[in-house]
Scaffold this motif. Structure first.
Motif, PDB file in Angstrom:
ATOM      1  N   LEU A 107       5.949   4.932   4.440  1.00 30.72           N
ATOM      2  CA  LEU A 107       4.528   4.994   4.120  1.00 30.72           C
ATOM      3  C   LEU A 107       3.709   4.135   5.078  1.00 30.72           C
ATOM      4  N   THR A 108       2.600   4.682   5.552  1.00 29.43           N
ATOM      5  CA  THR A 108       1.642   3.917   6.339  1.00 29.43           C
ATOM      6  C   THR A 108       0.493   3.531   5.419  1.00 29.43           C
ATOM      7  N   LEU A 109       0.409   2.246   5.107  1.00 30.95           N
ATOM      8  CA  LEU A 109      -0.570   1.766   4.135  1.00 30.95           C
ATOM      9  C   LEU A 109      -1.837   1.276   4.828  1.00 30.95           C
ATOM     10  N   THR A 110      -2.941   1.403   4.148  1.00 28.32           N
ATOM     11  CA  THR A 110      -4.212   0.864   4.641  1.00 28.32           C
ATOM     12  C   THR A 110      -4.718  -0.189   3.664  1.00 28.32           C
ATOM     13  N   ALA A 111      -5.381   0.240   2.599  1.00 31.87           N
ATOM     14  CA  ALA A 111      -5.966  -0.710   1.643  1.00 31.87           C
ATOM     15  C   ALA A 111      -4.878  -1.383   0.805  1.00 31.87           C
ATOM     16  N   LEU A 112      -4.919  -2.716   0.768  1.00 33.22           N
ATOM     17  CA  LEU A 112      -4.021  -3.501  -0.065  1.00 33.22           C
ATOM     18  C   LEU A 112      -4.859  -4.338  -1.023  1.00 33.22           C
ATOM     19  N   LEU A 113      -4.563  -4.246  -2.317  1.00 31.62           N
ATOM     20  CA  LEU A 113      -5.272  -5.032  -3.318  1.00 31.62           C
ATOM     21  C   LEU A 113      -4.403  -6.221  -3.716  1.00 31.62           C
ATOM     22  N   PRO A 114      -4.840  -7.455  -3.434  1.00 28.52           N
ATOM     23  CA  PRO A 114      -4.039  -8.622  -3.832  1.00 28.52           C
ATOM     24  C   PRO A 114      -3.933  -8.706  -5.352  1.00 28.52           C
ATOM     25  N   VAL A 115      -2.715  -8.881  -5.842  1.00 30.61           N
ATOM     26  CA  VAL A 115      -2.482  -8.976  -7.284  1.00 30.61           C
ATOM     27  C   VAL A 115      -2.193 -10.419  -7.687  1.00 30.61           C
ATOM     28  N   ALA A 116      -1.249 -11.079  -7.002  1.00 31.67           N
ATOM     29  CA  ALA A 116      -0.882 -12.453  -7.366  1.00 31.67           C
ATOM     30  C   ALA A 116      -0.093 -13.092  -6.238  1.00 31.67           C
ATOM     31  N   GLN A 117      -0.112 -14.423  -6.222  1.00 27.44           N
ATOM     32  CA  GLN A 117       0.722 -15.227  -5.323  1.00 27.44           C
ATOM     33  C   GLN A 117       1.448 -16.237  -6.205  1.00 27.44           C
ATOM     34  N   TYR A 118       2.787 -16.321  -6.103  1.00 23.07           N
ATOM     35  CA  TYR A 118       3.506 -17.080  -7.123  1.00 23.07           C
ATOM     36  C   TYR A 118       4.946 -17.381  -6.718  1.00 23.07           C
TER      37      TYR A 118
END
Length: 367
Positions: free
Chosen positions: A272-283
């Protein structure tokens, strides 16, 4: 007699030699050029009839010390005597690290120290302060990147103890196991909630690097793509079902941002070639024992019927199968326990909380 060591690639970067009283002098080596590896960006020394490799003559360094640092070049190199030309005129004999077999010029682009340093320099400089092993250079650099991100991270302390430099006193640090991953054991004291320092305790941690997880979601079709692969952790635990359904995941390599790693892993593991990434969490998934820190994303993307397949890197013995499943099927798997890993569960429940909004924002959605 050798008058120093000629450095032509990564080792020309002065911060790698921090804390040593050494003298750098511009110099060059004829008949070769310093080229950029098209895949990794590393410095390569290739034969070129009219080439002139720019570098530095380093005085005050023994050949054996140079060989110790050779692991930072990431190549199989040998010590050899060469004649180098000084920028101020004249020639001297020097020791240099050269490829075991001369590489032919294949139209490589020239390697640029400044460009390399901007992307990788800080991580290499951190690795250079410890014992370097060529076989572990990749993991060491990835862990160095994790340490740099941790140091730069702004961590909220609205409820928890605001730690200061005197709150943890480490008396000793050992590394009884080190290969792709490592185990570190520390003798330390930490600040107690009554203000005193604890007695000395011994604590061990499993050392890895930062990583990403990403769940591709097609808001129009209301489905996600999961990957399935054999996992050693469940196998060693005695789980009779060691194949896991997961989000796309992988470590953040040296010089990468978390977003770049997410896109690379999506291409490697699912095509998959991704464009938009929505940050969910850092942990931290398990801070009592793991140094691993995760960056989790939801990717809004197109997932047609042919999006699922068999993927993975052959050189890493990966065998990864993709599954296209509806949102309802995803939640059923989460609730039944068939999805049994924290990062995917977190992403699934985040999607459940935000799904209606995401679908309304999709222009082609029928919702």
């Amino acid at each position: 007699m050798s008058e120093g060591c000629f450095l032509w690639g990564v080792l020309r970067y002065p911060p790698l030699w921090r804390g040593r009283d050494l003298d750098f002098e511009p110099a060059s080596l004829r008949g070769v050029m310093v080229a950029a590896d098209p895949e990794t960006g590393a410095a390569l020394l290739v034969s070129q009839h009219d080439g002139l490799a720019q570098g530095a003559l380093l005085r005050g360094l023994a050949a054996e010390d140079l060989q110790t640092m050779a692991a930072l070049e990431g190549n199989s190199l040998r010590c050899a005597r060469v004649t180098v030309e000084l920028a101020q005129g004249g020639q001297v004999q020097a020791t240099a690290l050269l490829p075991q077999t001369a590489l032919a010029d294949q139209g490589f682009a020239a390697w640029d120290l400044a460009q390399w340093a901007a992307r990788y320099g800080a991580q290499y400089a951190l690795v250079a302060q410890a014992e370097v092993e060529a076989a572990r250079l990749g993991p060491l650099l990835a862990r160095a990147g994790a340490r740099l991100r941790a140091a730069a991270q702004v961590a909220p302390v609205t409820r928890r103890h605001p730690a200061g430099p005197q709150d943890v006193a480490c008396q000793a640090l050992r590394q009884p196991y080190k290969r792709f991953f490592a185990v570190e054991e520390a003798d330390l004291r930490f600040r107690r909630f009554d203000g005193s320092l604890s007695p000395q305790v011994t604590r061990a941690g499993f050392i890895s690097c930062d990583a990403v997880t990403v769940l591709p979601y097609d808001a129009q079709r209301d489905r996600v793509l999961l990957v399935e692969q054999f996992r050693t952790g469940p196998f060693l635990r005695g789980d009779p079902q060691p194949w896991q359904l997961e989000a796309i995941a992988g470590r953040i390599d040296a010089g990468e941002t978390p977003e770049e790693a997410a896109r690379r892993e999506a291409l490697e593991e699912a095509g998959l070639t991704l464009t938009a990434l929505l940050p969910v969490a850092q942990y931290y998934p398990s801070p009592g024992i793991l140094t691993e820190f995760l960056y989790s994303y939801l990717a809004l993307t197109n997932l047609p019927d042919h999006a699922a397949g068999i993927f993975g890197l052959a050189e890493e013995s990966e065998d990864i199968r993709g599954h296209l499943i509806s949102f309802d099927q995803l939640m059923a798997l989460a609730q039944s326990g068939e999805i049994g890993n924290g990062p995917l569960l977190l992403l699934a429940y985040w999607l459940a909380a935000n799904r209606i909004q995401l679908r309304r924002a999709c222009p082609a959605s029928s919702v």
